[in-house]
Design a protein around this motif. Sequence first.
Motif, PDB file in Angstrom:
ATOM      1  N   ASN A  84       0.838  -1.214   0.000  1.00 17.08           N
ATOM      2  CA  ASN A  84       0.000   0.000   0.000  1.00 17.08           C
ATOM      3  C   ASN A  84       0.871   1.262   0.000  1.00 17.08           C
ATOM      4  N   ALA A  86       2.801   2.766   1.840  1.00 15.22           N
ATOM      5  CA  ALA A  86       3.206   3.276   3.164  1.00 15.22           C
ATOM      6  C   ALA A  86       3.879   4.637   3.071  1.00 15.22           C
ATOM      7  N   LEU A  87       3.315   5.535   2.271  1.00 17.85           N
ATOM      8  CA  LEU A  87       3.853   6.908   2.230  1.00 17.85           C
ATOM      9  C   LEU A  87       3.362   7.626   3.483  1.00 17.85           C
ATOM     10  N   TYR A  88       4.195   8.476   4.048  1.00 16.04           N
ATOM     11  CA  TYR A  88       3.804   9.200   5.258  1.00 16.04           C
ATOM     12  C   TYR A  88       2.780  10.269   4.854  1.00 16.04           C
ATOM     13  N   PRO A  89       1.520  10.130   5.294  1.00 19.94           N
ATOM     14  CA  PRO A  89       0.456  10.981   4.732  1.00 19.94           C
ATOM     15  C   PRO A  89       0.575  12.453   5.087  1.00 19.94           C
ATOM     16  N   HIS A  90       1.262  12.761   6.202  1.00 22.40           N
ATOM     17  CA  HIS A  90       1.349  14.164   6.627  1.00 22.40           C
ATOM     18  C   HIS A  90       2.532  14.875   5.978  1.00 22.40           C
ATOM     19  N   MET A  91       3.342  14.144   5.220  1.00 26.02           N
ATOM     20  CA  MET A  91       4.509  14.767   4.586  1.00 26.02           C
ATOM     21  C   MET A  91       4.256  14.908   3.089  1.00 26.02           C
ATOM     22  N   PHE A  99      12.943  11.748   4.189  1.00 26.08           N
ATOM     23  CA  PHE A  99      12.900  11.121   5.515  1.00 26.08           C
ATOM     24  C   PHE A  99      14.045  10.123   5.774  1.00 26.08           C
ATOM     25  N   ARG A 147      11.553   6.653  -2.595  1.00 26.89           N
ATOM     26  CA  ARG A 147      11.979   6.634  -1.191  1.00 26.89           C
ATOM     27  C   ARG A 147      12.899   5.440  -0.923  1.00 26.89           C
TER      28      ARG A 147
END
Lengths: 382, 277
Positions: A84, A86-91, A99, A147
Motif C-alpha cells: 500500500n 506506506a507513504l507518510y500521509p502528513h509529509m 525522511f 523513497r
Amino acid sequence: MATIEFDNVCKSFGDGINAIHELNLKVDDGELMVLVGPSGCGKSTLLRMTAGLEEVSSGEIRIDDRVVNHTPPQQRNVAMVFQNYALYPHMTVRGNLEFPLRMQKQPANRIEASVKRIAEMLDLSPLLDRKPKALSGGQRQRVAMGRAIIREADIFLMDEPLSNLDARLRVEIRGEIAQLQRELAITTLYVTHDQAEAMTLGQRVAIIDQGLLQQVGSPQEIYERPNNSFVAGFIGSPGMNLIQASLSSERGEIGLRLGSKRLPLPQPVLASYPGLASHREERLLVGIRPHAIHLAHADSTQHLAARVCAVEAMGHETILHLDTELIMHANPKTAADKARENQPHLLVQLNGHHNFRVGDQLRIELGIGKLCFFDADGRAIG
Amino acid sequence: MRPGAGSILLRYLLLAGLAIFFIAPLLMMFLGSLKADHRVLLESGSLTAFLPHELSLQNYSDVFRRTDFLRFFFNSLFITGCVVICGLVVNALAAYAFARLQWRGRDLIFNLVLALMILPFEAIAVPLFYGASILGLRDTYAVQILPFIANAFAIYLFYSFFIGIPKELEEAARIDGASTLRIFFSIIAPNAKPVFASVAILTFLTWWGSYLWPTMVTIGPTVRPLPVAIASFYTLPPLQWGDILAFGVMMVSPVLLLFVIFQRWFVAGVASSAMKG
C-alpha cells in the motif's frame, strides 16, 4: 551490492502456524529474484524476515555472508516498497523522499541534491510539494520507489508493489521497475502472487507453496520443466492441464494410456525423459500446456473427441474448456485449481478468433513432444 | 427524494429551538453580569432577563476588587495546563505502547487500565486524600496535578486511534532508520492530531471545572482554582448575584474559546474514536 542467503529458514507463529519450512535459497548480487505463490504461502513472511520486521524461528538469513537474524531493520541497509506504498500521509513527496536521509543525519545540501536527482529520475519534480492524497496510484507507487532508491541501500525488497494498480498501469510500471533494477543493478527480492508478473520480471523465480520452496529457476525453465504438478498448474495462464494416465508397454513400445486411448511415445520423448522407463505400468500424471493442444487434422489417427463446454474469446486467442474422456487431475493447492475441481475440463488455447459454441463437437490432438510427466505424488519425472 | 419546503422549515425551527435552549443560560449569565445587582434577581423570573439595558462593567470591577481573581485564574490555568500537556505526552505514549509494542503482560495490564474507567473518582477520593496527606502534599499544585496526568479514558481514546493507523507506516519508518520514539513523534503523532485535540479538550473541560478534589486538598487561597474560589465567593457577604455572574462569565470564557477554536478537530476526534471503539 549484496547477496542474500536463506539457510534452513523456518518461521512459525505462536498459534502453531508454520509459515516457512526449512527454506534454502540464494539471491545473487544484483539479481532480481521473484518470490511467487498463492495467497498465504509464506512469501511475504520471508520478505519481512529479510527486512527484519519478523523474527526468524530457526535457520539463518545472511546478507553478504553476515548473519542478520538479530540485526534490527535499520541496520540491515535494506529498502522496502510496501503493497500500500506506506507513504507518510502528513509529509509532502519531498518530505517522504527526504525522511530516510534525515534519519541518516545527512547534511541538508546532500539531501536536497539527492531529492532532486531521484525526482528527475522518476519524473516526480512537479509533484514534490504535493501530499500523497493528492497523487494518483501510479504516482504514489513512483514516490514509494523513490523513497527506496534514495537511500542507496544494498537490497530492495518489494512486497506486491503493483497489486493496487489497474491492469494497464501495472504493465507500464512493471517495465519501469525492470529497467530501474537493471540500471541500478541492486539485489532485489520481489514478492507477487501474480505469476505473469513473476515470469516477465524475474531473472529467476522462486515458487513457494504452503511455506515450502517448490522450485527455483529462470522463467523459461520453470515454464518448460516444472518440478512438480503444483508448479505446472500454477505457472502459465491458464495453467498446465494435468491428466491422469498410466504408462504401458506393448510389443516393446512404450505408450501412454489416456482413458481408452493409447498414445505411443516417440523415441525423442523417451530420450528426454529417461526416468519414464522406471515407471512402466504405473499411474502417473501427464501435463500439457493448453497451447500445445491443437485441432486434429482430418487424417489424424491420434485424435480425441471433445465437446465444448465454455469459450473464452480474448481476441488474439481463444480458450476452450472441453469435456473429453480424459480424467483430469485437479490440484487442490491453488485457487485456480479449486475452481477447476468442480469442472475438470481440458483447456485448449488456440491462436486467433474461432467461432466455437458451447456444445460443438471437436477432434483434438495433444502435442506429444510438449508433454511433461509427474509421478503419482506429483513429482516431475526427469 | 428532496425534502419539501415545509419539512425544511420544521427542521430549522426545531434546530433553532434547541440552540436557544442551550444558549439561554449562557446568555442570561452574560447579560446578568452586566446589570446592576438588584436587577438580576428582579428580572430573573421573566423574559426581561434577556433584555440588555442599563449595562455596565461594575460587577467585573467588583470581582477584581473583592477577590484575588487573577491568582485563581492563574492557578486554574496552571493546574489544568499541566494536566493537559503532561497527560497528552504520558497517555499517548502509554497508548502507543499498548497498541503497538510487544511486551510481556501487555494485554493484562491494558485490560486493568480499561477497568479503571468504571471506577468513579469519588470511590478513590478518600484513599487518595490520605495518600496526599501522608506525603505532605496538601495545599500544593502537585497534589492537584500529579494524580490526574495518567488517565484511563485518554489512554483508551489514543489506543483506539493508534490501532487504526496502518502498521506499514511504522515499518517503513523503522526500515528508513527511525527509532521507536522517533516513529512516535515523527509519524504517529502528526497523523493523530484529531485525537490529541479531543483528548486535550476533554481533559481541559474536566479539570477546569473540577471541584471535589481541590475542595478537599486546598486550605488557603494560594493554590485554589476557580471552581473552589467561586464557591467561596458565593459565601462571602454581601451576596451579590451580579458579581457571581461576572465571575462565572470570566471562568467559562476560556473553555468556550477553546471549544470554538478546536471544534472541528474535537468533533472529528470523538467521531473517529467512537467509530473505532
